[in-house]
Scaffold this motif. Structure first.
Motif, PDB file in Angstrom:
ATOM      1  N   HIS A 129       0.833  -1.204   0.000  1.00  0.00           N
ATOM      2  CA  HIS A 129       0.000   0.000   0.000  1.00  0.00           C
ATOM      3  C   HIS A 129       0.870   1.258   0.000  1.00  0.00           C
ATOM      4  N   GLY A 130       0.230   2.392  -0.197  1.00  0.00           N
ATOM      5  CA  GLY A 130       0.951   3.658  -0.212  1.00  0.00           C
ATOM      6  C   GLY A 130       0.571   4.559   0.936  1.00  0.00           C
ATOM      7  N   HIS A 158       0.356   5.451  -5.973  1.00  0.00           N
ATOM      8  CA  HIS A 158      -0.832   4.831  -5.365  1.00  0.00           C
ATOM      9  C   HIS A 158      -2.064   5.724  -5.491  1.00  0.00           C
ATOM     10  N   ASN A 172      -4.241   0.690  -1.768  1.00  0.00           N
ATOM     11  CA  ASN A 172      -4.147   2.024  -2.376  1.00  0.00           C
ATOM     12  C   ASN A 172      -3.512   3.006  -1.379  1.00  0.00           C
ATOM     13  N   HIS A 196      -0.526   2.024 -10.614  1.00  0.00           N
ATOM     14  CA  HIS A 196      -0.745   0.941  -9.653  1.00  0.00           C
ATOM     15  C   HIS A 196      -1.843  -0.037 -10.050  1.00  0.00           C
TER      16      HIS A 196
END
Ligand SMILES: [Fe+2]
Ligand SMILES: [Fe+2]
Length: 275
Positions: A129-130, A158, A172, A196
């Motif tokens: 994830h970001g 992301h 995300n 992404h």
């Protein structure tokens, strides 16, 4: 101003297949060739993360060797499949544009044809994830405050919104609300562009157009079932092209393979071709 966003090439070493199926280095080579023949010719290319599949130095070297064949300048951002340290080492002699803040990861800004372009590193070490975090958001806020009030295009890997594809939405950007809290303070932000998800997706958040780029190789399957299996299709390779007309910043999806045409609409006398 014509700026191409090429996202998620996931390069493996030449001849090695990603997911036992996709020769991603060959896909990137074809994408570079297609962009070099694009009319109008792009002024620059932003590669918005996942340059590599496993983040190895050999993959990053392959990605750079292929990207160096671009006929226009390009800049890079890391994605969750990349190792930012490996990226910095590989591109150490390439140079990043404008103002760069490497103690925040890989963040940069530059001006191009009346548009400000900002790149934000959204990666979290060891995680899919970001997250931007306070330091990068403070840098963004200061950068936007210090810049001229020209249309601004922001890139990060992301996406800050849920796409409806559950296994992607779990990885995300986690602090999208904080990102838009900053962006709301700067009325010259025109677009937020992400990668992404390997699909062309558009939405609007806080009045700001926000998008995800299609990919030059495999596309994540559009499957919105809660138990969707992570899968991909080999859909037509594509990039996003940002085009500033001077009064508007437009976003096109550009497909990269050879298609039949172009064919004329009209004959030599200007009559619509018809029989
Ligand atoms: Fe990716
Ligand atoms: Fe990714």
């Amino acid at each position: 101003m014509k700026l191409v966003q090429l996202s998620d090439p996931h390069v493996r070493e030449p001849g090695v297949l990603a997911y036992e199926r996709v020769e991603t280095a060959a896909y990137l080579e074809r994408a570079v060739n297609a962009l070099n023949q694009l009319v109008p010719r792009p002024d620059a290319v932003v590669v918005s993360g996942d340059l590599t599949d496993f983040g190895t130095p050999a993959e990053m070297r392959t990605a750079r060797q292929l990207l160096d064949r671009l006929a226009c300048p390009y800049v890079v951002l890391p994605g969750n499949h990349d190792d930012p340290a490996v990226m910095l080492a590989e591109f150490a002699d390439y140079g990043l544009p404008g103002e760069v803040s490497l103690d925040l990861g890989i963040c940069w800004r530059f001006d191009l044809g009346g548009v400000q372009v900002v790149g934000l590193d959204s990666t979290v070490p060891g995680e899919a994830h970001g997250n931007l975090g306070k330091a990068r958001l403070d840098w963004l806020d200061a950068t936007l405050s210090a810049s001229a009030a020209i249309p601004t295009l922001i890139f990060l890997h992301h996406p800050p919104f849920a796409t409806g594809i559950p296994h992607m939405d779990r990885q995300n950007l986690r602090d999208g609300d904080q990102l838009y809290a900053v962006l709301r303070r700067h009325s010259h932000v025109s677009h937020v562009a992400c990668g992404h998800v390997h699909r062309a997706i558009e939405t609007c958040i806080a009045g700001i157009p926000t998008s995800i780029a299609p990919a030059p190789a495999h596309a994540v399957a559009l499957d919105t079932r809660s138990d969707a299996t992570p899968q991909f299709y080999l859909e037509p390779p594509a990039v996003r092209l940002f085009y500033s007309t001077g009064t508007a910043l437009l976003s096109h999806v550009v497909f990269l393979e050879n298609y039949a045409g172009p064919y004329p609409f009209f004959d030599a006398e200007g009559r619509t071709l018809s029989r």
